[in-house]
Motif scaffolding. Structure first.
Motif, PDB file in Angstrom:
ATOM      1  N   LEU A 177       0.832  -1.198   0.000  1.00  0.00           N
ATOM      2  CA  LEU A 177       0.000   0.000   0.000  1.00  0.00           C
ATOM      3  C   LEU A 177       0.870   1.254   0.000  1.00  0.00           C
ATOM      4  N   GLY A 252      -7.955   5.882   1.821  1.00  0.00           N
ATOM      5  CA  GLY A 252      -7.780   5.364   3.183  1.00  0.00           C
ATOM      6  C   GLY A 252      -6.798   6.274   3.888  1.00  0.00           C
ATOM      7  N   GLY A 254      -3.817   6.607   2.945  1.00  0.00           N
ATOM      8  CA  GLY A 254      -3.256   7.296   1.771  1.00  0.00           C
ATOM      9  C   GLY A 254      -4.269   7.255   0.640  1.00  0.00           C
ATOM     10  N   MET A 321      -4.850  10.226   6.343  1.00  0.00           N
ATOM     11  CA  MET A 321      -3.732  10.530   7.240  1.00  0.00           C
ATOM     12  C   MET A 321      -3.648  12.032   7.522  1.00  0.00           C
ATOM     13  N   THR A 358      -8.398  12.093  11.457  1.00  0.00           N
ATOM     14  CA  THR A 358      -9.513  12.283  10.514  1.00  0.00           C
ATOM     15  C   THR A 358     -10.834  11.671  11.017  1.00  0.00           C
ATOM     16  N   PRO A 359     -10.823  10.487  11.652  1.00  0.00           N
ATOM     17  CA  PRO A 359     -12.103   9.982  12.174  1.00  0.00           C
ATOM     18  C   PRO A 359     -12.752  10.950  13.174  1.00  0.00           C
ATOM     19  N   SER A 362     -14.227  13.722  11.150  1.00  0.00           N
ATOM     20  CA  SER A 362     -15.438  13.216  10.516  1.00  0.00           C
ATOM     21  C   SER A 362     -16.590  13.155  11.521  1.00  0.00           C
ATOM     22  N   GLY A 441     -11.347   1.846   1.013  1.00  0.00           N
ATOM     23  CA  GLY A 441     -10.572   2.621   1.985  1.00  0.00           C
ATOM     24  C   GLY A 441     -11.465   3.200   3.069  1.00  0.00           C
ATOM     25  N   GLY A 442     -10.874   3.321   4.240  1.00  0.00           N
ATOM     26  CA  GLY A 442     -11.624   3.758   5.420  1.00  0.00           C
ATOM     27  C   GLY A 442     -12.221   5.149   5.288  1.00  0.00           C
ATOM     28  N   LEU A 443     -11.541   6.044   4.601  1.00  0.00           N
ATOM     29  CA  LEU A 443     -12.060   7.411   4.446  1.00  0.00           C
ATOM     30  C   LEU A 443     -13.345   7.374   3.624  1.00  0.00           C
ATOM     31  N   HIS A 446     -16.218   5.430   5.696  1.00  0.00           N
ATOM     32  CA  HIS A 446     -16.799   5.982   6.928  1.00  0.00           C
ATOM     33  C   HIS A 446     -17.125   7.465   6.894  1.00  0.00           C
TER      34      HIS A 446
END
Ligand code: ADP
Length: 498
Positions: A177, A252, A254, A321, A358-359, A362, A441-443, A446
């Motif tokens: 990754l 994510g 990145g 990130m 970032t979470p 968010s 990716g998580g971004l 979520h």
């Protein structure tokens, strides 16, 4: 007596006036501090503006970079677009394959059982472990030793039904990754570290060789051959279930993108031409940069203080990130100007880089409570800013919105650049081809506001007619599965084909 009374009255009146003047003064100071805070916000908003015309310039710049990358070997690192054979025969494979993801928040190992033609994925399981921070900036030997040990644990827990027949090695798709020149020739080197990794002695080394060496030391009988990039993995994973997947984007920790290109459009490709006439292009778009990108002083400072200055500029504006860190930097500026306004005694709590993740940003951005309770709690718990007024919380919410909107719209511009390169950005007579974009990716998964903004912005940029032919799909864990699939498609055990 009378005089004294008068005197007392005069003193009393003066005191009242002085107090009133103090209050007025305090209010004026407060309101001028508030005014300064708002001015910082407005200036930031102005610099982050991504009007459609700007996004089109960014998209054009992306297309130009893509043309250059497909034509030239090496050169600028942002132009290292790597072509890879597309994997049309994926669906035919049968058997158990392993994959290993390295370079994200967590390091992950997967076991996937493929059922051959029409069988699909029969079984999949994975284990996750975080990489100790000391290993992220240590030596290559220490990192690979740790990975091999974790992998050995996962393999040791394998159920009997997954055991390989005698004489057959387990096969592993190594899924990176981080930017690399991964290929299918059982080798590949890391081009540069990103996302908090910085292991100097691993740059330029053959990572497959390193992993193989570490596995041998752990007496792990496994063969690594496919070194797969994360986004190529997502494209492969997406294509396994939907033929129309033409683009994959990872958002994510990145960010990166890959797409399907015609071989004739890749002047630098001199290898064998696949039957499909198409190849997957790994874009490494995190390293894209252009004078059209709306960079602010906060981005420049973040970049200068990063482990990889002047690299991954697009990633530093658009990935998980960094978004929270950009927000922290703007908030610090607000607090420096107007300490009292934030009711803070010290800036210390705001000074730690990456403390605001970032979470958390968010969570604040999605706060719909009337008093913005979540924003208040996050400011208190993470930044030690307590008793914030509703006005302050609204200001923070606006900043979240500015940072996320800019990132999401730039991602939309990036995808528009890809569609332009593929000739899918204008409506076709007789109906436009369906284009599926596999997202992971998580971004993306979520951060709903971010996701919606990206998808809506792209559709706006394309126009109503074309918008209906664009479909976003969430390719959950598609990349890891894709790595295992790619491993399968390059299996040396060809007799396993159904
Ligand atoms: N609730 C959330 N809101 C916004 N971003 C999130 C959220 N959860 C995770 N993320 C982002 O997603 C990243 C993880 O993405 P993921 O695809 O799971 O792993 P990685 O990219 O690290 O392999 C985190 O670093 C974080 O920035």
């Amino acid at each position: 007596m009378k005089k004294v009374t008068v005197g007392a009255a005069v003193v009393g009146a003066a005191a009242v006036c002085a107090v009133a003047a103090l209050i007025v003064n305090h209010r004026m100071r407060k309101s001028s501090k508030w005014g300064r805070a708002m001015a910082i916000l407005r200036e930031f908003e102005e610099k982050c503006k991504t009007q459609d015309a700007k996004l089109k310039q960014v998209a054009d710049a992306m297309t130009v970079e893509m043309h250059a990358g497909l034509a030239s070997e090496g050169g600028q690192s942002s132009r290292c677009l790597s072509p890879m054979s597309i994997i049309s025969q994926l669906v035919m494979k049968l058997g158990v394959f392993y994959a290993l993801d390295l370079g994200g928040t967590n390091f992950r190992v997967l076991r996937v059982q493929l059922g051959g033609k029409d069988g699909g994925i029969i079984h999949q399981e994975f284990a996750e472990a975080s990489i100790p921070p000391s290993l992220m900036v240590g030596t290559s030997d220490a990192l690979f030793d740790y990975i091999a040990a974790e992998l050995a644990k996962f393999v040791a827990a394998e159920e009997e039904k997954f055991h390989q027949p005698p004489g057959k090695q387990r096969e592993l798709g190594f899924h990176l990754l981080i930017p690399s020149n991964a290929d299918f020739n059982n080798s590949g080197t890391i081009m540069r570290w990103t996302k908090g990794f910085s292991i100097d002695d691993a740059v330029g080394q053959d990572v497959v060789g390193e992993l193989t060496k570490a596995m041998k030391e752990k007496v792990l009988d496994m063969r690594v051959s496919a070194l797969v990039n994360d986004t190529v993995g997502t494209l492969a994973g997406g294509k396994y279930t939907q033929k129309d997947v033409a683009v994959a984007v990872i958002l994510g920790t990145g960010t990166n993108a890959a797409y399907v290109e015609r071989v004739q459009a890749i002047p630098k490709w001199h290898g064998p031409v696949p039957k499909s006439g198409e190849m997957v292009i790994n874009m490494e778009w995190g390293n894209f940069r252009s004078s059209h990108l709306p960079l602010t002083e906060y981005d420049h400072a973040l970049d200068n203080e990063s482990l990889n200055p002047a690299e991954q500029i697009f990633e530093k504006m658009t990935s998980g990130m960094y978004l929270g860190e950009i927000l922290r930097r703007v908030l610090t500026r607000v607090a420096e100007e107007v300490l009292a306004f934030l009711a803070m005694r010290s800036l210390q709590s705001l000074k730690d880089s990456f403390v605001l993740r970032t979470p958390d940003m968010s969570a604040m951005h999605h706060d719909t409570s009337p008093d913005l309770k979540v924003v208040g709690e996050k400011l208190k718990d993470i930044l030690e800013i307590s008793n914030t007024s509703l006005k302050t919380r609204k200001l923070v919410l606006s900043l979240c919105n500015i940072v996320a909107t800019r990132g999401a719209r730039l991602d939309a511009a990036g995808v528009l650049g890809i569609l332009k390169k593929m000739g899918r950005d204008t409506p076709k007579q007789g109906g436009s081809e369906r284009t599926v974009i596999a997202m992971d990716g998580g971004l993306y998964e979520h951060y709903t506001e971010y996701r919606m903004c990206l998808e809506n912005s792209l559709k706006d940029l394309l126009g109503e007619e074309l918008a209906t032919s664009i479909v976003f799909v969430h390719s959950n864990d598609g990349s890891g599965i894709g790595a295992a699939l790619l491993r399968a498609s390059h299996s040396m055990y060809l007799e396993d084909q159904a």
